[in-house]
Motif scaffolding. Structure first.
Motif, short mmCIF file in Angstrom:
data_model
loop_
_atom_site.label_atom_id
_atom_site.label_comp_id
_atom_site.label_asym_id
_atom_site.label_seq_id
_atom_site.Cartn_x
_atom_site.Cartn_y
_atom_site.Cartn_z
N GLU A 26 34.62 32.44 8.81
CA GLU A 26 35.02 31.10 8.42
C GLU A 26 33.79 30.36 7.88
OE1 GLU A 26 37.71 27.80 10.62
OE2 GLU A 26 36.26 28.86 11.86
N LYS A 27 33.96 29.63 6.80
CA LYS A 27 32.86 28.84 6.26
C LYS A 27 32.79 27.51 6.99
CE LYS A 27 32.74 30.52 1.53
NZ LYS A 27 32.88 30.11 0.12
N ILE A 28 31.58 27.18 7.43
CA ILE A 28 31.33 25.91 8.10
C ILE A 28 30.13 25.29 7.38
CG2 ILE A 28 30.76 24.76 10.26
CD1 ILE A 28 31.96 27.26 11.68
N GLY A 29 30.40 24.45 6.41
CA GLY A 29 29.33 23.91 5.58
C GLY A 29 28.70 25.04 4.78
N LYS A 30 27.39 25.18 4.88
CA LYS A 30 26.68 26.26 4.17
C LYS A 30 26.57 27.53 5.01
CE LYS A 30 23.90 23.29 1.25
NZ LYS A 30 22.57 22.97 0.77
N ARG A 31 27.09 27.48 6.22
CA ARG A 31 27.01 28.62 7.14
C ARG A 31 28.35 29.34 7.20
NH1 ARG A 31 24.40 26.59 12.54
NH2 ARG A 31 23.72 28.73 12.66
N PRO A 47 25.80 48.35 4.01
CA PRO A 47 25.84 46.94 3.62
C PRO A 47 27.29 46.45 3.45
CG PRO A 47 24.38 48.19 2.19
CD PRO A 47 25.10 49.18 3.05
N PRO A 48 27.60 45.28 3.96
CA PRO A 48 28.95 44.74 3.79
C PRO A 48 29.17 44.28 2.36
CG PRO A 48 27.58 43.14 4.91
CD PRO A 48 26.75 44.38 4.75
N GLN A 49 30.42 44.28 1.96
CA GLN A 49 30.77 43.74 0.65
C GLN A 49 31.87 42.70 0.85
OE1 GLN A 49 32.09 47.83 -0.58
NE2 GLN A 49 33.64 46.64 -1.67
N ILE A 50 31.87 41.71 0.00
CA ILE A 50 32.88 40.66 0.07
C ILE A 50 34.09 41.12 -0.76
CG2 ILE A 50 33.45 38.28 -0.56
CD1 ILE A 50 30.46 37.62 -0.14
N VAL A 51 35.28 41.12 -0.12
CA VAL A 51 36.49 41.48 -0.86
C VAL A 51 37.34 40.24 -1.16
CG1 VAL A 51 36.65 43.88 -0.11
CG2 VAL A 51 37.74 42.10 1.26
N TYR A 52 37.03 39.13 -0.47
CA TYR A 52 37.73 37.88 -0.75
C TYR A 52 36.87 36.72 -0.28
CZ TYR A 52 41.07 34.10 -0.71
OH TYR A 52 41.69 32.90 -0.95
N GLU A 53 36.87 35.64 -1.07
CA GLU A 53 36.15 34.42 -0.68
C GLU A 53 36.82 33.22 -1.32
OE1 GLU A 53 31.65 32.51 -0.77
OE2 GLU A 53 32.02 34.40 -1.81
N ASP A 54 36.99 32.17 -0.51
CA ASP A 54 37.45 30.89 -1.03
C ASP A 54 36.67 29.79 -0.31
OD1 ASP A 54 38.70 30.41 1.47
OD2 ASP A 54 40.67 30.98 0.74
N ASN A 55 37.17 28.58 -0.33
CA ASN A 55 36.44 27.45 0.28
C ASN A 55 36.42 27.47 1.79
OD1 ASN A 55 35.84 26.37 -2.22
ND2 ASN A 55 37.71 25.15 -2.29
N GLU A 56 37.32 28.26 2.42
CA GLU A 56 37.44 28.27 3.88
C GLU A 56 37.04 29.57 4.55
OE1 GLU A 56 41.30 26.91 5.16
OE2 GLU A 56 41.45 25.60 3.41
N ILE A 57 37.33 30.69 3.93
CA ILE A 57 37.09 31.99 4.58
C ILE A 57 36.41 32.99 3.64
CG2 ILE A 57 39.03 31.74 6.17
CD1 ILE A 57 40.56 33.77 4.38
#
Length: 85
Positions: A26-31, A47-57
């Motif tokens: 979960e995104k909490i500000g810049k963290r 290494p992890p890879q990002i498969v999905y990202e939005d403003n919250e998760i």
């Protein structure tokens, strides 16, 4: 069945079928913060890879080598359930 259990089941299905590790943060500000219990699969020490990202998760995977329509359908269901929990 609670949404949390359903999310966990889908994550476990993805991890088994695609031989990967998958987890949700979960995104909490810049963290970003790991959401306790929303992970599945064994550690591959890659290494992890990002498969999905939005403003919250953010959804990370490890050792995911290929995807298909079923993967994306399952991922969309997870995203929907996480946003509406």
């Amino acid at each position: 069945m609670s949404d949390f259990k359903k999310i966990k089941e889908i994550l476990e299905k993805i991890a088994r079928k695609y031989n990967c590790k998958i987890w949700i943060c979960e995104k909490i500000g810049k963290r970003i913060s790991f959401i306790e219990g929303l992970k599945a699969g064994k550690e591959f020490f890659m290494p992890p890879q990002i498969v999905y990202e939005d403003n919250e998760i953010i959804i990370f995977t490890e050792n995911l080598t290929e995807t298909n329509d079923e993967f994306h359908t399952l991922l969309k269901e997870v995203i929907y359930l996480v946003h509406n929990r």
